[in-house]
Scaffold this active site. Structure first.
Site, mmCIF file in Angstrom:
data_model
loop_
_atom_site.group_PDB
_atom_site.id
_atom_site.type_symbol
_atom_site.label_atom_id
_atom_site.label_comp_id
_atom_site.label_asym_id
_atom_site.label_seq_id
_atom_site.Cartn_x
_atom_site.Cartn_y
_atom_site.Cartn_z
ATOM 1 N N THR A 59 -13.532 2.093 -14.822
ATOM 2 C CA THR A 59 -14.283 3.342 -14.878
ATOM 3 C C THR A 59 -14.670 3.747 -13.470
ATOM 4 O OG1 THR A 59 -16.387 4.366 -15.534
ATOM 5 C CG2 THR A 59 -16.363 1.972 -15.363
ATOM 6 N N ASP A 99 -17.302 5.246 -12.725
ATOM 7 C CA ASP A 99 -18.758 5.307 -12.625
ATOM 8 C C ASP A 99 -19.389 4.078 -11.980
ATOM 9 O OD1 ASP A 99 -18.578 7.743 -13.977
ATOM 10 O OD2 ASP A 99 -18.769 6.780 -15.938
ATOM 11 N N ARG A 149 -21.974 9.487 -14.899
ATOM 12 C CA ARG A 149 -22.774 9.297 -16.126
ATOM 13 C C ARG A 149 -24.237 9.048 -15.768
ATOM 14 N NH1 ARG A 149 -21.618 6.030 -21.191
ATOM 15 N NH2 ARG A 149 -22.125 4.311 -19.812
ATOM 16 N N ARG A 151 -11.256 8.676 -27.177
ATOM 17 C CA ARG A 151 -12.525 8.182 -27.699
ATOM 18 C C ARG A 151 -12.494 8.283 -29.219
ATOM 19 N NH1 ARG A 151 -14.251 10.481 -22.712
ATOM 20 N NH2 ARG A 151 -15.434 8.978 -21.474
ATOM 21 N N GLY A 164 -12.830 7.177 -20.684
ATOM 22 C CA GLY A 164 -12.368 7.987 -19.558
ATOM 23 C C GLY A 164 -11.377 7.233 -18.695
ATOM 24 N N ASP A 185 -18.095 1.359 -20.563
ATOM 25 C CA ASP A 185 -19.146 0.872 -21.456
ATOM 26 C C ASP A 185 -18.753 0.961 -22.930
ATOM 27 O OD1 ASP A 185 -22.146 0.154 -21.797
ATOM 28 O OD2 ASP A 185 -21.890 1.926 -23.053
ATOM 29 N N ASP A 230 -20.517 1.436 -13.364
ATOM 30 C CA ASP A 230 -21.755 1.164 -14.092
ATOM 31 C C ASP A 230 -21.654 0.010 -15.090
ATOM 32 O OD1 ASP A 230 -20.055 2.385 -15.888
ATOM 33 O OD2 ASP A 230 -21.543 3.788 -16.679
#
Length: 319
Positions: free
Chosen positions: A125, A127, A171, A72, A11, A103, A129
C-alpha cells in the site's frame, strides 16, 4: 506444502507486480506450484484462479499496478463469503495463500487464518500504514511521485507569487504528507496524527510575506481535511492568491523505484518461505533493513505510528 495461491487486494501500489513475481519464482524454485487469484477476494469467491508458470511473471518487475488485478469486496467480509473463498481454495488443492495488500486485505487474511486456512500477509500500500513494518511496498514510489509534483508546482508558485495547497493521499496516516513535505521543503505540513491551528498557519504565512517571501507550499494529508476547503479558508484569512492541487490516484501509478522493487522481492520471497515452513497466519515486514514476521492477528492490533521527530524537524527547517 506443495501448492500455494497469491492474490492482490485493495488499492494497487507500485511494486505489487514485483512481489507477485517473487512469490511465483521463489515457490517454483522450491518445487511448489503457484496459482494466481485474479480480482482479489471477489475473484477468490468466484474461483477466478489460474496456475502461474515462470513465464507468467516475466517482464513485470518494472510495471506499476498488479497483473492479478484488484477489487474490494463487501461480500468477503461475511462468514458466508469467506467460506466460499475457502471452498474455492480447497477445490484447487491450494494449501496456503499469500495476500498482498493493505489493511483491508490483512483483515481478509486474518479471517481466513481464524477459520484454519494458512495465510501470509505482505504489506502492499502506498499509505505506509501497516503495523509491523517500517515501510510498505509502493510507499517509496508514491513519495517520489509527490516530490516530483511539489517541485513542479513550486516553479509555478514562484513565478506567480502564489500559495499552493497540495492534497496527498494516505488514508488516516500522514506518512506521505510528512515525508514528501520534508523532502520537498514545504512551509507547512498537516497530518492526521497532529492537530493544527488555522490562525497560526495564517499568521506564519503573513509573517513570511512581510519579510519578502512571495510563495508557499502547504501539504495536506487527505486524512486531515479537504485540500479544496482548506485552501478556501486560507484565502479568506490571508487574502493571498491561493491555488489547490489534489494529486489523487496518480500517486498509485508508475514504475516502482529500485527501493520498492527490492523490498517487494524480499517480502514476497519471505512469505513463501514461511508457508513452506508450515507457518501460516503471519504478516511479513521490514525493520532496520531486516526481514521480520508477526502473527497477523497481533499485527493488526498494533498501532501505526508516524515519526513525530520528523514532524518537528519539518517545522524547524521551514521557518
Amino acid at each position: 506444502m506443495k501448492r500455494i495461491g497469491v492474490l492482490t487486494s485493495g488499492g494497487d501500489s507500485p511494486g505489487m507486480n514485483a512481489a507477485v513475481r517473487a512469490v511465483v519464482r521463489k515457490a517454483i524454485y522450491h518445487n511448489v506450484e503457484v496459482y494466481g487469484v485474479y480480482g482479489g477476494y471477489s475473484g477468490l469467491m468466484t474461483g477466478n484462479i489460474k496456475k502461474l508458470e515462470l513465464g507468467s511473471v516475466g517482464d513485470i518487475i518494472h510495471r506499476g499496478g498488479t497483473m492479478l488485478y484488484s477489487a474490494r469486496s463487501e461480500e468477503f467480509k461475511t462468514k458466508e463469503g469467506q467460506q466460499r473463498g475457502i471452498e474455492q481454495l480447497n477445490k484447487h488443492g491450494i494449501e496456503g495463500l499469500v495476500v498482498i495488500g493493505g489493511d483491508g486485505s490483512y483483515r481478509g487474511a486474518k479471517a481466513l487464518t481464524e477459520q484454519g486456512f494458512p495465510c501470509v500477509g505482505v504489506p502492499g500500500t502506498i499509505d505506509n500504514d501497516i503495523p509491523g513494518t517500517e515501510f510498505t511496498i509502493g510507499f517509496d514510489t508514491a513519495l517520489n511521485t509527490v516530490i516530483d509534483a511539489i517541485d513542479k508546482i513550486r516553479d509555478t508558485a514562484t513565478s506567480h507569487e502564489r500559495t499552493f495547497v497540495i492534497e496527498v493521499m494516505g488514508r488516516d496516516a500522514g506518512d506521505i504528507a510528512l515525508w514528501a513535505g520534508l523532502a520537498g521543503g514545504a512551509e507547512t505540513i498537516l497530518i492526521p496524527e497532529e492537530n493544527y491551528d488555522m490562525n497560526q498557519i495564517a499568521e506564519r504565512l503573513k509573517k513570511g510575506h512581510e519579510r519578502g517571501k512571495k510563495h508557499s507550499i502547504i501539504i495536506v494529508a487527505e486524512g486531515v481535511c479537504s485540500g479544496v476547503e482548506f485552501g478556501k479558508q486560507l484565502k479568506e484569512m490571508t487574502n493571498f492568491d491561493t491555488r489547490v492541487s489534489v494529486l489523487g490516484h496518480m500517486q498509485r501509478g508508475g514504475s516502482p523505484t529500485a527501493a520498492d522493487r527490492v523490498l517487494a522481492s524480499r517480502l514476497g520471497a519471505r512469505a513463501v518461505e514461511l508457508l513452506i515452513e508450515g507457518k501460516g497466519g503471519r504478516a511479513v515486514g521490514i525493520e532496520r533493513n531486516e526481514l521480520v514476521d508477526y502473527d497477523i492477528i497481533q499485527a493488526l492490533s498494533m498501532p501505526h505510528k508516524v515519526d513525530l521527530g520528523m514532524y518537528q524537524l519539518s517545522k524547524e527547517l521551514s521557518i
